[in-house]
Structure formats: C-alpha cells, structure tokens
Design an enzyme around this catalytic site. Structure first.
Site, PDB file in Angstrom:
ATOM      1  N   ASN A  13      -7.971   5.137  -4.998  1.00  0.00           N
ATOM      2  CA  ASN A  13      -7.713   6.382  -4.254  1.00  0.00           C
ATOM      3  C   ASN A  13      -8.327   7.581  -5.439  1.00  0.00           C
ATOM      4  OD1 ASN A  13      -7.028   8.902  -3.308  1.00  0.00           O
ATOM      5  ND2 ASN A  13      -4.651   8.774  -3.336  1.00  0.00           N
ATOM      6  N   LYS A  15      -9.014  10.488  -4.715  1.00  0.00           N
ATOM      7  CA  LYS A  15      -8.316  11.814  -4.565  1.00  0.00           C
ATOM      8  C   LYS A  15      -9.840  12.797  -4.266  1.00  0.00           C
ATOM      9  CE  LYS A  15      -4.428  10.294  -6.756  1.00  0.00           C
ATOM     10  NZ  LYS A  15      -3.112  10.703  -7.688  1.00  0.00           N
ATOM     11  N   HIS A 103       0.981  10.112   1.270  1.00  0.00           N
ATOM     12  CA  HIS A 103       0.908  10.386  -0.280  1.00  0.00           C
ATOM     13  C   HIS A 103       1.780  11.452  -0.860  1.00  0.00           C
ATOM     14  CE1 HIS A 103      -0.732  10.623  -4.398  1.00  0.00           C
ATOM     15  NE2 HIS A 103      -1.171   9.431  -4.232  1.00  0.00           N
ATOM     16  N   GLU A 105       1.091  13.529  -2.865  1.00  0.00           N
ATOM     17  CA  GLU A 105       0.497  14.733  -3.062  1.00  0.00           C
ATOM     18  C   GLU A 105       0.276  15.651  -1.603  1.00  0.00           C
ATOM     19  OE1 GLU A 105      -2.885  13.211  -5.187  1.00  0.00           O
ATOM     20  OE2 GLU A 105      -1.447  13.036  -6.888  1.00  0.00           O
ATOM     21  N   GLU A 175       4.968   4.357  -4.930  1.00  0.00           N
ATOM     22  CA  GLU A 175       4.178   5.204  -5.706  1.00  0.00           C
ATOM     23  C   GLU A 175       5.389   6.200  -6.558  1.00  0.00           C
ATOM     24  OE1 GLU A 175      -0.237   5.458  -5.744  1.00  0.00           O
ATOM     25  OE2 GLU A 175       0.650   7.291  -4.516  1.00  0.00           O
ATOM     26  N   GLY A 181      -0.471  10.109 -12.382  1.00  0.00           N
ATOM     27  CA  GLY A 181      -1.411  11.043 -13.255  1.00  0.00           C
ATOM     28  C   GLY A 181      -0.635  11.459 -14.527  1.00  0.00           C
ATOM     29  N   SER A 221      -0.381   5.657 -12.445  1.00  0.00           N
ATOM     30  CA  SER A 221      -0.958   5.294 -13.731  1.00  0.00           C
ATOM     31  C   SER A 221      -1.209   3.932 -14.201  1.00  0.00           C
ATOM     32  CB  SER A 221       0.093   5.936 -15.005  1.00  0.00           C
ATOM     33  OG  SER A 221       0.179   7.478 -14.720  1.00  0.00           O
TER      34      SER A 221
HETATM   35  P1  13P Z   1      -2.904   7.524 -10.763  1.00  0.00           P
HETATM   36  O1  13P Z   1      -3.369   6.164 -11.053  1.00  0.00           O
HETATM   37  O2  13P Z   1      -4.005   8.269 -11.536  1.00  0.00           O
HETATM   38  O3  13P Z   1      -1.395   7.697 -11.405  1.00  0.00           O
HETATM   39  O4  13P Z   1      -2.582   8.126  -9.359  1.00  0.00           O
HETATM   40  C1  13P Z   1      -1.710   7.210  -8.658  1.00  0.00           C
HETATM   41  C2  13P Z   1      -1.969   7.531  -7.113  1.00  0.00           C
HETATM   42  O5  13P Z   1      -1.345   8.437  -6.730  1.00  0.00           O
HETATM   43  C3  13P Z   1      -2.677   6.579  -6.316  1.00  0.00           C
HETATM   44  O6  13P Z   1      -2.717   6.974  -5.110  1.00  0.00           O
END
Ligand code: 13P
Length: 260
Positions: A13, A15, A103, A105, A175, A181, A221
């Site tokens: 992903n 982003k 997600h 976010e 997640e 992150g 992560s």
């Molecule tokens: P990270 O791997 O950067 O922590 O992000 C995870 C994520 O949100 C994947 O959708």
C-alpha cells in the site's frame, strides 16, 4: 480450520507516495528483483495512488508481469455527483483486482463509517474485484483490553449481508492503528491471536468453509526482518505493507520471506 494454509498475499500500500514516473520505475525494479518462481507460492499486489494506476496497468500488461494491480480506496456508487471520488466500475475497467477499503487512515481522517465500508465491500465484489477490508484497534482501545471487541465489531459490520462464498473470497487485513508507520509491530503471537479471533468469528457467522478460505493479512510496520516469524503463524496469510513497500529491495525481501 487447521487446514493447509492459504496462498499468502503480500500487498504494497503505497498510500500518497510515488508519482506515475516513480511508480513505473518501482514496479519494474520490483519485478526485476523477484525470481519468477516466487509467484508459485505467493501472490503479490501493488496499490499505487489513482493517478499512477493506468501507467502501472500498462507496465504490468505490456511486460506480462505477475504482479497484481490494486487500488487503495473507492466509492460505493458506480457513477454520480461525488466530486473527487473514484468509481469501482472505473477501477474494474483498468483491470484492478484488489481494493483496500476501510483503512484506518480513511476511517480516521476521512470519516469512513462501518456502513460505508460495508457498502464498499459489496460494490467491489459486484464488479468482480476483491476487497482487502481493514480493521484494527487504537492504542487506547488496546490498553483498555478492547482489541477483540473493536476488531470483531468492525469485521461483523463490514461483512454484513454477504454470502458465505463472498466472505471466503475476500481478504481481511488486521492493522493495529498504533503499529502503522510507527516502527512498532504487534508481536507475531499477538497478530496470530487477533487473526485467529477474526477467523473464529467468520466461522461462527458464515461457516467453516468461509473461515478456512478467507485470507487474513497483518499490517503495521512490517519489514523483511519480521516477515518470516509473522508468516509462520497459522492464521496469518500475508501482510499489508506501507512504508517498506516503497523500497523495491525491502519489499522484494518481504515477498521472498513470505514465499518460504
Ligand atoms: P506501515 O507498514 O508503514 O506501518 O503501514 C501499514 C499500513 O497502513 C498498510 O496499509
């Protein structure tokens, strides 16, 4: 439910990172780094920003790559007055196969509710694509001992009204929000506990066949160094990778660890 593991799915992903020139380079480099036989044991998807999707599709199709094209989000309506939104029908036309929905976010920053996530899951399936439906708890919820209540509530709401066959065909991504992150990962044992709880809840609601078939990813992560142990967990069927998927070398290592 203890049947042979499902084919792992490793998803990158991206982003809101990498423009379409960078996307083309990243995909070509990833393809170059991955041995051809890796795809016999693992599925690999990339989820670029919308403005990159046509370019990435052209590379995947033109060069005959085995990478699966994904998207990060879509609307639940096919067309209409939804300025700035993206129709799942349009993504299907671009040969997108997997779409991330719900997600954390999108839920936190853009106010996506469980009902919207459920509508998106249905819309994605309607157009012959596969949802990667995300769920996960905040740090406060974890510390209050509410992890399973939160996650299973999101799963139940997101899957409402689906058939057992549909549920068996999809991907659920666990997640934990506090691990996204931040460099903090759930231990593989913690990831296994929650992924097992999700599978058990799917079994209770949709039956053992759907629970055996549904793929459950962990995200938060994920790095090459943590992949092998994560993938050895019986209910973890892959990873949804953010930051580490922007680096083709690191992402290729993750894929290779998942391939075993
Ligand atoms: P990270 O791997 O950067 O922590 O992000 C995870 C994520 O949100 C994947 O959708």
């Amino acid at each position: 439910m203890a049947a042979a593991k499902r084919t792992p799915l490793i998803s990158g992903n991206w982003k809101m990172n990498l423009n379409h020139f960078e996307a083309i380079q990243t995909v070509q480099k990833l393809h170059y780094l991955l041995p051809k036989d890796v795809y016999e044991t693992v599925d690999v998807s990339v989820h670029p920003p919308f403005t990159d999707i046509r370019s990435v599709q052209t590379v995947i199709e033109g060069d005959g790559l085995d990478l699966i094209l994904g998207a990060q989000h879509c609307h639940f309506q096919d067309t209409g007055a939804f300025t700035g939104e993206i129709s799942p029908a349009f993504l299907a036309k671009l040969d997108v196969k997997l779409i991330v929905c719900g997600h954390s976010e999108r839920r936190e920053i853009f106010g996506e509710t469980d009902d919207m996530v459920n509508a998106k899951v249905k819309a994605i399936l309607k157009h012959g694509m596969t949802p990667i439906m995300c769920c996960g708890e905040s740090l406060a919820e974890r510390e209050a001992g509410e992890t399973e209540a939160k996650v299973l509530g999101q799963v139940q709401a997101g899957l409402a009204g689906l058939s057992a066959d549909q549920v068996g065909s999809l991907v659920i991504a666990y997640e934990p929000i506090w691990a996204i992150g931040t460099g903090k990962t759930a231990t593989s044992a913690d990831a296994q506990t929650v992924c097992r709880a999700i599978r058990t809840a799917v079994a209770a609601q949709f039956g053992a066949e759907a629970a055996t078939a549904v793929r459950i990813q962990y995200g938060g992560s994920v790095k090459a160094g943590t992949t092998e142990e994560l993938m050895s967990q019986p209910d973890v069927d892959g990873a949804l990778v953010g930051g580490a998927s922007l680096d083709p070398e690191e992402f290729a290592r993750i894929v290779q660890f998942a391939a075993g």
